[in-house]
Design an enzyme around this catalytic site. Sequence first.
Site, PDB file in Angstrom:
ATOM      1  NE  ARG A  27      -2.301   1.018   3.561  1.00 18.63           N
ATOM      2  CZ  ARG A  27      -1.915   2.125   4.215  1.00 18.63           C
ATOM      3  NH1 ARG A  27      -0.841   2.229   4.511  1.00 18.63           N
ATOM      4  NH2 ARG A  27      -2.551   3.096   4.362  1.00 18.63           N
TER       5      ARG A  27
ATOM      6  CG  ASP B 265      -2.151  14.640   0.902  1.00 24.01           C
ATOM      7  OD1 ASP B 265      -1.043  14.300   0.556  1.00 24.01           O
ATOM      8  OD2 ASP B 265      -2.634  15.608   0.985  1.00 24.01           O
TER       9      ASP B 265
END
Length: 246
Positions: free
Chosen positions: A158, A173
């Site tokens: 990820r 973010d």
Amino acid sequence: MTSKPLFSAIALTLFPEMFPGPLGQSLAGTALEKGIWSLKPINIRDFATDKHATVDDKPYGGGTGMVIKPDIVDSAVEAAKAQLPGAQVIYTSPRGKPLTQPLVETLKNKDLIILCGRFEGVDHRVIEHHEMLEVSLGDFVLSGGEIAALALLDACVRLLPGVIGRGQAGKEDAVIEESFTQTSEYAGLLEYPHYTRPSFWKGMSVPDILLSGNHEQIKTWRLEQARKITQARRPDMWTKVVDTKE
Ligand code: SAH
């Protein structure tokens, strides 16, 4: 994508059907299909040498359970090394280094060969011989290393570029702001609580501040929440936050 994957892993296991398992779904699965990363299971049993395909034997010194034989594991590791030269060899083990976000950050930059133990574990000599890094998922005992390997791989994958962001501005973010990430103002803190629509649900409102549109105040509120929740739930982490701020 035809170029080399950003991250490649081989899992050495007695249960190759467990891979990619959950990592074939959702974001990791899409990235796997796109060739951003690769995962190949190798069946340790394929390296057994007798007609019963024996991989384990009784422990020297007595005791319950069986131990996976060093010669069989060695052949499997050598085969994996031939396919992924320079890879870091990991043994999933409750005695290992605890899996933390900083460890994930370093592991994601390497190719990995992950040995999944079963039974009582693996003969210690083969762990030493290959200078394996022992990694633990936590202070509990699993029945095998496969779930630990999948968890470790998920945490690495990820973080790869293009896996979560998918090119959408601002999406990455989401990775930076998360719990345990060291590179934001939330460093060392657990995450603040999240809310979405509806704003009123089962008698509970979303905190007013989040509806205010005042981004500075929202940021301050979130940081405050993160600090409170860390202090309450993880005094061990909170002590470190206080120490580094001093
Ligand atoms: N006899 C061992 C437990 C063996 S469990 C002991 O008491 O320490 C069988 C296998 O599951 C192990 O070889 C290891 O590969 C895996 N495993 C179990 N718990 C784990 C954990 N917390 N983290 C990573 N791997 C684990």
